[in-house]
Design an enzyme around this catalytic site. Structure first.
Site, short mmCIF file in Angstrom:
data_model
loop_
_atom_site.label_atom_id
_atom_site.label_comp_id
_atom_site.label_asym_id
_atom_site.label_seq_id
_atom_site.Cartn_x
_atom_site.Cartn_y
_atom_site.Cartn_z
CG HIS A 52 -1.13 -15.66 -3.31
ND1 HIS A 52 -0.17 -16.44 -3.92
CD2 HIS A 52 -0.72 -14.37 -3.44
CE1 HIS A 52 0.80 -15.65 -4.37
NE2 HIS A 52 0.49 -14.39 -4.10
CG HIS A 62 4.51 -15.37 -5.63
ND1 HIS A 62 3.81 -14.30 -6.13
CD2 HIS A 62 4.83 -16.13 -6.72
CE1 HIS A 62 3.72 -14.39 -7.45
NE2 HIS A 62 4.33 -15.51 -7.82
CE1 TYR A 105 3.73 -13.01 0.47
CE2 TYR A 105 2.96 -13.63 -1.71
CZ TYR A 105 3.59 -12.73 -0.87
OH TYR A 105 4.07 -11.54 -1.36
N GLY A 111 0.46 -8.64 -16.10
CA GLY A 111 0.55 -7.81 -14.91
C GLY A 111 0.83 -6.36 -15.22
#
Length: 371
Positions: free
Chosen positions: A179, A182, A184, A322
Site C-alpha cells: 500500500h 492514500h 499512508y 470495490g
C-alpha cells in the site's frame, strides 16, 4: 481485438482467470489478536470468482496499525488465521494477494498498543481513523502527533515489509500488494508537505522516493517480482486535511514507475476517483504506458462499461471493483450474464466497518454454486 473483463490475463508469471479484481477494502472484523477467523474466510471464499482478490490492508507491525480490528500479518497466530482464508479461495480456483499496510502518522496510540505513530517527519494534519472511543466502543478518533522515523528505523521498516511478505507466502497467498497510496506511510515519504527531512530520505524527488523503492526491491527479491505489486494514488489527496495538491506528486510517480520497471512486478494498481481527487487525464495514462511496460490495474468507481473502455484504450490490463463486491459476492457472474446488482445500502453503511455477518457475508447470490 476487443478486450473484455472476462478474458484470462498472463504476464511474466502472473496469471489470472479474468481481468476483474476485488479491490482492497477495510472491513474490521477480526478476532482476538487481530486474527482473521472463519467469518473472514467465508467472506473472501464467497468472492473467489474474481480474477484476483486483494485483501483489506493488513498491518505489517503493531506501529503500522491505523484502524482497529484489522487483520495483521506479523504474528504466528495471524499467519495461521490467514491460512483459513486462502484455502477456500484456492479451492474455488481463485487467486488472492494480501495488501501489506503501514499507515504511518494516520493512527493513534490506542490502536498501536501504546506506540506513538511514526512518519517521514513530525508533521500532523487533521485526520480521523477508526479506533476505540474514550466512552467505550469504536468510532472515528483524531490521530496523534507523529514522530519522524530514524534512518535505522526506516531500514527496520523495510525489513518488516519483507517479513510480512514472507509470512504471506507461508499463509498461502499468491502474492502481496504494497500500500503506497492514500496518505499512508510510503505516500507520506513521497509528498512534500509530509516529508520535510533533510537526509537521504527527504528533499529531492530521488530522495523522497528512496524508501518506497527500497521496500519494493527488498520484497521482490524475497518473493519474486511476479508476486509483488504496489498501489499508488497520484491524483488522490487523502490524509492531508485541506492542503493543496502536491505539485510534484504526478511527476514523481512517473519517476517511481521508471525505477520499478526492472522488477517486473505483477502489476501497479492506480487508485482513483475517491476522497479529494482530480481525474487522471489520458495524456498521463499514456505517459505511464510509455515508461512502464508491465501490467496496470485501475480502481475507482468504474462500471463494467468504463472498465472495458480502459482495457480497449490500452490504459489498463485489469480493473478492480470495490463496493460492488461488498454487496455482490458473485459480481463476476452477474456482470458476465448482465444480471442486476444488489445495490449498496448507504443507510446500512455502519456494516462496512466492524460488526458480524450482517452486511458482510449475508448478501444474496444469483450464481448457482454460490447460492
Amino acid at each position: 481485438m476487443t478486450q473484455t473483463l472476462f478474458q484470462r490475463f498472463e504476464h511474466n508469471g502472473f496469471a489470472v482467470n479474468n481481468r476483474i479484481a476485488m479491490a482492497p477494502m477495510t472491513r474490521s472484523r477480526t478476532e482476538t489478536g487481530d486474527v482473521p477467523g472463519q467469518m473472514v474466510a467465508n467472506y473472501y471464499g464467497q468472492r473467489a470468482g474474481a480474477g484476483l482478490i486483494i485483501t483489506e490492508g493488513a498491518p505489517i507491525s503493531a506501529v503500522g496499525r491505523g484502524y482497529s480490528m484489522t487483520p495483521g500479518i506479523y504474528t504466528p497466530e495471524q499467519v495461521a488465521g490467514w491460512k483459513q482464508v486462502t484455502k477456500p479461495v484456492h479451492d474455488k480456483g481463485g487467486k488472492i494477494f494480501i495488501q501489506l499496510w503501514h499507515v504511518g502518522r494516520r493512527s493513534h496510540s490506542s490502536i498501536t498498543g501504546g506506540i506513538q505513530p511514526v512518519s517521514a517527519s513530525d508533521v500532523k494534519h487533521a485526520d480521523k481513523v477508526f479506533g476505540p472511543l474514550p466512552e467505550g466502543g469504536f468510532g472515528m478518533v483524531e490521530t496523534e502527533q507523529p514522530r519522524a522515523l530514524t534512518v535505522e528505523e526506516i531500514k527496520a521498516t523495510v525489513n518488516d515489509f519483507v517479513v510480512a511478505a514472507r509470512n504471506a507466502i507461508e499463509a498461502g497467498f499468491d502474492g502481496v500488494e504494497i500500500h503506497g497510496a492514500h496518505g499512508y506511510l510510503l505516500d507520506q515519504f513521497l509528498r512534500i508537505s509530509s516529508n520535510q527531512r533533510t537526509d537521504q530520505y527527504g528533499g529531492s524527488q530521488d530522495n523522497r522516493m528512496r524508501f518506497l523503492v527500497e521496500v519494493m526491491e527488498a520484497v521482490a527479491a524475497e518473493i519474486g517480482g511476479h508476486r509483488t505489486a504496489i498501489r499508488l494514488s497520484p491524483f488522490v489527496t487523502e490524509g492531508y486535511a485541506d492542503e493543496a495538491e502536491d505539485p510534484e506528486i504526478t511527476a514523481l510517480t512517473l519517476k517511481v514507475l521508471k525505477a520499478l520497471a526492472p522488477l517486473q512486478l505483477a502489476y501497479v494498481h492506480f487508485s482513483e476517483n475517491i476522497s479529494r481527487y482530480t481525474e487522471m487525464p489520458d495524456t498521463y495514462r499514456q505517459q505511464v504506458r510509455d515508461i512502464y511496460p508491465h501490467p496496470i490495474m485501475v480502481a475507482g468507481k468504474y462500471t463494467q462499461a468504463s472498465g472495458e473502455a480502459m482495457l480497449n484504450a490500452g490504459y489498463a490490463d485489469m480493473v478492480a471493483y470495490g463496493q460492488p463486491f461488498i454487496t455482490n459476492p458473485d459480481l463476476v457472474y452477474r456482470m458476465a450474464n448482465n444480471l442486476p446488482l444488489n445495490p449498496v445500502d448507504y443507510d446500512a453503511h455502519a456494516t462496512f466497518y466492524g460488526g458480524d455477518e450482517r452486511g458482510y457475508t449475508d448478501y444474496p447470490a444469483l450464481e448457482p454454486q454460490s447460492a
